[in-house]
Design an enzyme around this catalytic site. Structure first.
Site, mmCIF file in Angstrom:
data_model
loop_
_atom_site.group_PDB
_atom_site.id
_atom_site.type_symbol
_atom_site.label_atom_id
_atom_site.label_comp_id
_atom_site.label_asym_id
_atom_site.label_seq_id
_atom_site.Cartn_x
_atom_site.Cartn_y
_atom_site.Cartn_z
ATOM 1 N N TRP A 155 0.861 -1.186 0.000
ATOM 2 C CA TRP A 155 0.000 0.000 0.000
ATOM 3 C C TRP A 155 0.893 1.230 0.000
ATOM 4 O O TRP A 155 1.499 1.556 1.016
ATOM 5 C CB TRP A 155 -0.909 -0.030 1.226
ATOM 6 C CG TRP A 155 -1.951 -1.099 1.061
ATOM 7 C CD1 TRP A 155 -3.087 -1.007 0.317
ATOM 8 C CD2 TRP A 155 -1.936 -2.418 1.611
ATOM 9 N NE1 TRP A 155 -3.772 -2.188 0.360
ATOM 10 C CE2 TRP A 155 -3.098 -3.076 1.150
ATOM 11 C CE3 TRP A 155 -1.062 -3.124 2.429
ATOM 12 C CZ2 TRP A 155 -3.403 -4.390 1.481
ATOM 13 C CZ3 TRP A 155 -1.373 -4.424 2.762
ATOM 14 C CH2 TRP A 155 -2.532 -5.046 2.288
ATOM 15 N N HIS A 169 -6.703 2.048 2.898
ATOM 16 C CA HIS A 169 -7.845 1.185 2.562
ATOM 17 C C HIS A 169 -8.919 1.330 3.642
ATOM 18 O O HIS A 169 -8.645 1.831 4.745
ATOM 19 C CB HIS A 169 -7.429 -0.287 2.402
ATOM 20 C CG HIS A 169 -6.624 -0.845 3.531
ATOM 21 N ND1 HIS A 169 -6.096 -2.099 3.531
ATOM 22 C CD2 HIS A 169 -6.261 -0.309 4.735
ATOM 23 C CE1 HIS A 169 -5.447 -2.316 4.654
ATOM 24 N NE2 HIS A 169 -5.538 -1.251 5.403
ATOM 25 N N ARG A 195 -3.523 6.714 -1.872
ATOM 26 C CA ARG A 195 -2.264 5.981 -2.105
ATOM 27 C C ARG A 195 -1.334 6.788 -2.994
ATOM 28 O O ARG A 195 -1.793 7.463 -3.922
ATOM 29 C CB ARG A 195 -2.556 4.628 -2.781
ATOM 30 C CG ARG A 195 -3.288 3.690 -1.873
ATOM 31 C CD ARG A 195 -3.441 2.321 -2.474
ATOM 32 N NE ARG A 195 -4.417 1.564 -1.686
ATOM 33 C CZ ARG A 195 -4.811 0.348 -1.959
ATOM 34 N NH1 ARG A 195 -4.307 -0.280 -3.008
ATOM 35 N NH2 ARG A 195 -5.697 -0.260 -1.206
ATOM 36 N N GLN A 209 -13.401 2.947 -1.774
ATOM 37 C CA GLN A 209 -13.614 1.515 -1.554
ATOM 38 C C GLN A 209 -14.895 1.333 -0.748
ATOM 39 O O GLN A 209 -15.347 2.260 -0.069
ATOM 40 C CB GLN A 209 -12.449 0.902 -0.759
ATOM 41 C CG GLN A 209 -11.140 0.830 -1.530
ATOM 42 C CD GLN A 209 -10.052 0.100 -0.761
ATOM 43 O OE1 GLN A 209 -10.122 -0.043 0.457
ATOM 44 N NE2 GLN A 209 -9.028 -0.347 -1.476
ATOM 45 N N VAL A 252 -6.573 -11.697 6.004
ATOM 46 C CA VAL A 252 -7.543 -12.765 5.702
ATOM 47 C C VAL A 252 -6.808 -14.075 5.441
ATOM 48 O O VAL A 252 -5.657 -14.090 5.005
ATOM 49 C CB VAL A 252 -8.420 -12.411 4.469
ATOM 50 C CG1 VAL A 252 -9.441 -11.339 4.802
ATOM 51 C CG2 VAL A 252 -7.578 -12.027 3.268
ATOM 52 N N ALA A 306 -14.540 -10.856 4.968
ATOM 53 C CA ALA A 306 -14.378 -9.423 4.708
ATOM 54 C C ALA A 306 -14.047 -9.243 3.243
ATOM 55 O O ALA A 306 -13.500 -10.143 2.594
ATOM 56 C CB ALA A 306 -13.253 -8.851 5.571
HETATM 57 C C1 FA5 Z 1 -7.130 -3.696 -0.309
HETATM 58 O O1 FA5 Z 1 -7.128 -2.475 -0.225
HETATM 59 C C2 FA5 Z 1 -7.675 -4.552 0.797
HETATM 60 N N1 FA5 Z 1 -7.904 -3.746 1.958
HETATM 61 C C3 FA5 Z 1 -8.941 -5.220 0.325
HETATM 62 C C4 FA5 Z 1 -9.427 -6.335 1.213
HETATM 63 C C5 FA5 Z 1 -10.428 -6.070 2.147
HETATM 64 C C6 FA5 Z 1 -8.885 -7.598 1.102
HETATM 65 C C7 FA5 Z 1 -10.877 -7.079 2.967
HETATM 66 C C8 FA5 Z 1 -9.338 -8.611 1.884
HETATM 67 C C9 FA5 Z 1 -10.323 -8.361 2.834
HETATM 68 P P1 FA5 Z 1 -6.253 -3.711 -2.756
HETATM 69 O O2 FA5 Z 1 -5.055 -2.933 -2.485
HETATM 70 O O3 FA5 Z 1 -6.128 -4.793 -3.748
HETATM 71 O O4 FA5 Z 1 -6.826 -4.361 -1.439
HETATM 72 O O5 FA5 Z 1 -7.424 -2.718 -3.191
HETATM 73 C C10 FA5 Z 1 -8.766 -3.136 -3.287
HETATM 74 C C11 FA5 Z 1 -9.379 -2.743 -4.625
HETATM 75 O O6 FA5 Z 1 -9.284 -1.333 -4.760
HETATM 76 C C12 FA5 Z 1 -8.670 -3.298 -5.843
HETATM 77 O O7 FA5 Z 1 -9.152 -4.573 -6.172
HETATM 78 C C13 FA5 Z 1 -9.020 -2.299 -6.898
HETATM 79 O O8 FA5 Z 1 -10.307 -2.584 -7.464
HETATM 80 C C14 FA5 Z 1 -9.101 -1.025 -6.123
HETATM 81 N N2 FA5 Z 1 -7.888 -0.234 -6.273
HETATM 82 C C15 FA5 Z 1 -6.667 -0.495 -5.783
HETATM 83 N N3 FA5 Z 1 -5.800 0.494 -6.070
HETATM 84 C C16 FA5 Z 1 -6.510 1.396 -6.773
HETATM 85 C C17 FA5 Z 1 -6.187 2.667 -7.351
HETATM 86 N N4 FA5 Z 1 -4.987 3.211 -7.251
HETATM 87 N N5 FA5 Z 1 -7.154 3.336 -7.999
HETATM 88 C C18 FA5 Z 1 -8.409 2.838 -8.088
HETATM 89 N N6 FA5 Z 1 -8.777 1.655 -7.551
HETATM 90 C C19 FA5 Z 1 -7.848 0.946 -6.905
#
Ligand code: FA5
Length: 338
Positions: A155, A169, A195, A209, A252, A306
């Protein structure tokens, strides 16, 4: 009335029916002009038998008076009408309704969020929120991401001078929900996250999100899969192909990613899905026993699932917006719904 003379009423009606100044002028020439009918009658007096001349002369005088007076009356009416028309042309009618202006509409993110909230509240979930500026404990530590663990690098985190974190997140709200509620727990938490990312068509540095958390007894991956598939099919309004892939998230176990068939190329592969035919939309998994324990819940008694939906990407898919930047640059116009 003299034989062969027109009726006075005929002359008066003819004048009254003149629709404009040109018609009234024709009337004047016909009756009162030098070669008009009344003038011709006057000229004929000289050839009339002497005993008839006085009576004929009086009758012609009546006709002439009537024609002149009818012309005068109609002239005043037409002048007045012309003046009124000129006045109306320049009028501002302050009682008229104002010109229609285009109305604003709700942003697609707001529209879809209302649907998501409606869907989950119908399933007994409540909406929870957490601060956008978080501490390391809620954003990382309690989520089984210890300090100096390489998983933190995943992240791309912004830090303030005081080492606070614009949350990376919405998973931090999982912790807050478990700390403040007793199971069974069902919450969703929509919100903005931040981010230090390079911005492109599917990545932004500030995006949304929607976190989901369910804690209960006997919760399995099947519950999570069904919940996510039902959600996607409801939001997209048709059966799009979905696939689950194993994935690693420290909070998870097991973890998975739900990918949805790319609506922009129908799965063929395009620049938006980077040729894969799928867009990564919703990661999730079963809540890690260490996370349950860090919130004071006994993992032998309680399980949970989750997920953390990438909401902007969901909005893009739903409304056919092919660049995430469009959601924030104020140039959203025609929104097509898939
Ligand atoms: C997470 O942020 C985890 N907190 C998600 C999670 C929650 C996992 C609960 C398990 C249990 P990730 O970094 O992959 O995961 O981001 C989640 C989603 O946010 C991604 O699948 C994508 O659809 C979206 N995402 C990630 N980065 C970006 C970005 N820079 N811009 C737009 N959407 C994004």
């Amino acid at each position: 009335m003299q034989a062969g003379f027109p009726e006075v009423s005929t002359i008066v009606q003819e004048a009254a029916s003149c629709g404009d100044h040109a018609a009234l002028e024709e009337f004047r020439l016909r009756w009162l002009g030098k070669k008009g009918e009344i003038t011709t009658l006057l000229k004929s007096l000289g050839t009339a038998p002497p005993e008839e001349r006085a009576a004929r002369g009086a009758a012609i005088h009546v006709l002439k008076e009537a024609a002149q007076s009818a012309w005068d009356t109609r002239k005043v009416e037409l002048d007045q009408a012309a003046e009124d028309a000129a006045l109306h042309a320049g009028w501002v009618d302050v009682t008229a309704p104002s010109m229609a202006r285009p109305l604003g509409r709700l942003h697609p993110i707001t529209l879809l969020l209302e649907e998501v909230i409606d869907h989950f509240t119908g399933l007994g979930f409540e909406v929870a929120s957490g601060p956008e500026i978080e501490d390391e404990f809620h954003n990382f530590d309690a989520l089984n991401i210890p300090k100096d663990h390489p998983a933190r690098d995943v992240w791309d985190t912004f830090y303030t001078d005081r080492r606070e974190i614009p949350r990376t997140h919405t998973s931090s709200v999982q912790i807050r929900a478990m700390q403040t509620r007793k199971p069974p727990i069902r919450v969703i938490s929509p919100g903005r996250v931040f981010r230090n990312e390079t911005i492109d068509a599917t990545h932004h540095a500030s995006f949304n999100q929607v976190e989901g958390l369910l804690v209960d007894r006997h919760v399995t991956v099947a519950h999570l899969k069904h919940t996510l598939e039902t959600l996607v099919h409801k939001l997209m309004g048709r059966r799009l192909e979905t696939r689950f892939r194993p994935a690693f998230y420290p909070f998870v176990e097991p973890g998975l990613d739900l990918d949805v068939q790319c609506v922009f190329c129908s799965g063929v592969g395009c620049s938006i899905c980077k040729g894969s035919g799928y867009i990564e939309l919703i990661p999730g998994g079963l809540v890690h026993p260490k996370v349950l324990a860090s919130c004071g819940l006994d993992p032998d008694e309680w399980q949970g699932f989750a997920f953390g939906m990438g909401f902007d990407r969901m909005v893009m898919m739903r409304y056919g917006i092919d660049d995430i930047r469009r959601l924030y640059d104020g140039r959203l116009q025609l929104v097509r719904q898939f």
